[in-house]
Scaffold this active site. Structure first.
Site, PDB file in Angstrom:
ATOM      1  N   ASP A   1       0.815  -1.224   0.000  1.00 56.56           N
ATOM      2  CA  ASP A   1       0.000   0.000   0.000  1.00 56.56           C
ATOM      3  C   ASP A   1       0.846   1.271   0.000  1.00 56.56           C
ATOM      4  O   ASP A   1       0.303   2.368  -0.188  1.00 56.56           O
ATOM      5  CB  ASP A   1      -0.935   0.026   1.210  1.00 56.56           C
ATOM      6  CG  ASP A   1      -2.097  -0.936   1.055  1.00 56.56           C
ATOM      7  OD1 ASP A   1      -2.439  -1.284  -0.099  1.00 56.56           O
ATOM      8  OD2 ASP A   1      -2.664  -1.339   2.086  1.00 56.56           O
TER       9      ASP A   1
ATOM     10  N   LYS B   1      -5.125  -1.932  -7.989  1.00 54.90           N
ATOM     11  CA  LYS B   1      -5.551  -1.214  -6.791  1.00 54.90           C
ATOM     12  C   LYS B   1      -6.641  -0.209  -7.163  1.00 54.90           C
ATOM     13  O   LYS B   1      -7.295  -0.351  -8.195  1.00 54.90           O
ATOM     14  CB  LYS B   1      -4.342  -0.519  -6.153  1.00 54.90           C
ATOM     15  CG  LYS B   1      -3.319  -1.472  -5.554  1.00 54.90           C
ATOM     16  CD  LYS B   1      -3.884  -2.170  -4.331  1.00 54.90           C
ATOM     17  CE  LYS B   1      -2.845  -2.978  -3.602  1.00 54.90           C
ATOM     18  NZ  LYS B   1      -3.374  -3.596  -2.354  1.00 54.90           N
TER      19      LYS B   1
END
Length: 257
Positions: free
Chosen positions: A137, A164
């Site tokens: 992330d 994502k």
């Protein structure tokens, strides 16, 4: 509540917050790169008071800001330092970042600490393999750190970034290029030449909260003004981001879209 045993296999060790919270999940020894998790069904959950550590992924934006803006010194308290989540911190240290862990302790089964970051010039690095999983992330904000490093950086084996909230490989390369950063797109990652001087630009988040926040940190280090279109999604993960950013930057960041 299921009947029988449930088993989950993962090709590499991913974040284990659930395993730590539910102590009756068993992890089997490593075998052929597969790490099975086993949970027996028919059990009952019981309520507990739980202390939640500060989110490392949220702290990451301010950690990088302190790493790349000269004369910075920042202490972030009560941050979760679960080793399955702190790949970015390990990589920043390998790049020469001045990061000190203080007051290590536990909130329940989760390791927590205070993180002190001081500005120090960075060198480039290579990121691949299991480290990718532990910082999946954080690649948008990592790209900002890599742009400030004095030598090139290569990211490989990070294909997951393409699925994502946006295609983060393409978006990182496109938007940071607008700010004067030299990057190259790979199918499984990206390259950053390093040594960049950020320049103000008109940028887009493509609806991706982490892209918007990363561009905001780059804008702090840039000459000239930067406009980031599409900052609304930040509220999904970090609704007070700009409030904190303004507190730390003497009001230099204004959210307008």
């Amino acid at each position: 509540m299921a009947v029988g045993r449930t088993e989950v296999k993962e090709p590499a060790l991913s974040r284990d917050h659930t395993e730590r919270m539910l102590k009756n999940i068993r992890r089997q020894p490593r075998f052929a790169m597969i790490l099975p998790l086993q949970l027996e069904g028919g059990q009952t959950l019981q309520a507990r008071d739980v202390m939640i550590p500060g989110d490392f992924s949220s702290a990451a934006f301010f950690m990088v800001a302190a790493c790349i803006i000269p004369d910075s010194e920042l202490l972030i308290q009560d941050v979760g330092v679960n080793p399955t989540r702190t790949g970015l911190m390990d990589v920043l240290k390998s790049m020469g970042a001045d990061i000190t862990i203080r007051n290590q302790r536990y909130f329940g089964a989760e390791p927590v600490a205070d993180i002190l970051i001081k500005y120090k010039p960075l060198q480039g690095t290579k990121v691949s393999g299991e480290t990718v999983v532990r910082m999946i992330d954080e690649f948008p904000i990592f790209a900002v750190a890599a742009a400030s490093a004095s030598s090139p950086t290569v990211v490989e084996e990070a294909e997951e970034l393409r699925v994502k909230e946006s295609d983060r490989i393409s978006t990182i390369v496109q938007e940071l290029s607008k700010m004067g950063v030299e990057l190259g797109e790979r199918e499984d990652g990206f390259t950053v030449t390093g040594g960049s001087k950020f320049q103000g630009a008109d940028c887009f988040s493509y609806g991706d909260h982490r892209i918007a926040m990363s561009l905001s940190i780059a804008a702090l280090a840039a000459t000239g003004d930067t406009t980031i279109n599409g900052t609304g999604p930040i509220a999904t993960s970090f609704p007070v981001f700009y409030e904190l950013l303004n507190d730390l930057s003497a009001g230099k960041a204004t959210q307008i879209s």
